[in-house]
Scaffold this active site. Structure first.
Site, PDB file in Angstrom:
ATOM      1  N   ILE A  32       2.402  -7.498   4.726  1.00 25.07           N
ATOM      2  CA  ILE A  32       1.887  -6.204   4.286  1.00 25.07           C
ATOM      3  C   ILE A  32       3.086  -5.270   4.151  1.00 25.07           C
ATOM      4  CG2 ILE A  32       0.362  -4.265   4.835  1.00 25.07           C
ATOM      5  CD1 ILE A  32      -1.200  -6.889   4.627  1.00 25.07           C
ATOM      6  N   GLU A  33       3.140  -4.528   3.061  1.00 21.44           N
ATOM      7  CA  GLU A  33       4.166  -3.508   2.871  1.00 21.44           C
ATOM      8  C   GLU A  33       3.471  -2.156   2.806  1.00 21.44           C
ATOM      9  OE1 GLU A  33       7.274  -1.786  -0.505  1.00 21.44           O
ATOM     10  OE2 GLU A  33       6.134  -3.602  -0.921  1.00 21.44           O
ATOM     11  N   ILE A  34       4.037  -1.173   3.469  1.00 19.02           N
ATOM     12  CA  ILE A  34       3.613   0.218   3.326  1.00 19.02           C
ATOM     13  C   ILE A  34       4.840   0.944   2.781  1.00 19.02           C
ATOM     14  CG2 ILE A  34       2.692   2.270   4.447  1.00 19.02           C
ATOM     15  CD1 ILE A  34       0.803  -0.114   4.749  1.00 19.02           C
TER      16      ILE A  34
ATOM     17  N   PHE B 239       0.840  -1.181   0.000  1.00 20.49           N
ATOM     18  CA  PHE B 239       0.000   0.000   0.000  1.00 20.49           C
ATOM     19  C   PHE B 239       0.882   1.240   0.000  1.00 20.49           C
ATOM     20  CE2 PHE B 239      -2.516  -3.290   2.006  1.00 20.49           C
ATOM     21  CZ  PHE B 239      -3.737  -3.164   1.355  1.00 20.49           C
TER      22      PHE B 239
END
Length: 173
Positions: free
Chosen positions: A130-132, A86
């Site tokens: 999850i990657e930000i 994201f």
């Protein structure tokens, strides 16, 4: 199969991703309170537990796993594992919030041609990575078709807030 900018299936966008959950309730809480998704109507004709969420132009379909003990164990945070990413407005804000929520993460920085991209990686309750990131710093440069540079897709505002929805949102499973 040809490569390049053709579109043989006439695709328009990514509609949703489906995620198997050990606990539907824990995953619902995570995707709402940590990532800002909101629940949307799901067809009642399904004969299995699940929930549909939406935000940022993307649907997430949570599916209660029939055999949760058979799901892979959560392992160490490895940025090279499968993940969803994201784009964010402020990496500083994201890092501060993750610390406040007690969520363990790994922080990395990529440097490409003088451009820095910061990344934070963490797991959802079922171990999905999850990657930000602030990846819109990098231009999208096709490998074929000349030197055309495409602006990052995240520069198109597709963030929908729940109070803005006037009619039910329907996403086909």
């Amino acid at each position: 199969m040809e490569s390049g900018g053709n579109n043989p299936l006439q695709l328009r966008s990514l509609n949703h991703i489906s995620i198997l959950c050990r606990s539907l309730e824990k995953s619902l809480d995570f995707y709402q309170s940590v990532l800002g998704f909101f629940p949307i109507r799901r067809p009642g004709s399904f004969d299995f537990d699940g929930a549909w969420l939406f935000n940022y132009g993307l649907g997430i379909h949570l599916l209660q796993c029939e055999n949760p003990e058979k799901l892979p164990k959560i392992t160490r945070i490895n940025p090279k594992d499968n993940h969803i990413s994201f784009q964010c407005e402020s990496m500083t804000t994201v890092e501060k919030k993750l610390k406040e929520m007690g969520i363990q993460y790994v922080k990395t920085r990529l440097e490409e041609g003088g451009i820095n991209v910061d990344q934070l990686f963490f797991h959802d309750p079922d171990g999905l990575m999850i990657e930000i990131c602030n990846c819109d710093n990098l231009p999208v440069i096709p490998l074929t078709g000349g030197e055309t540079v495409i602006s990052s897709c995240s520069r198109i505002s597709c963030n929908v807030q729940p109070q803005q929805i006037q009619q039910p949102v329907h996403i086909n499973q």
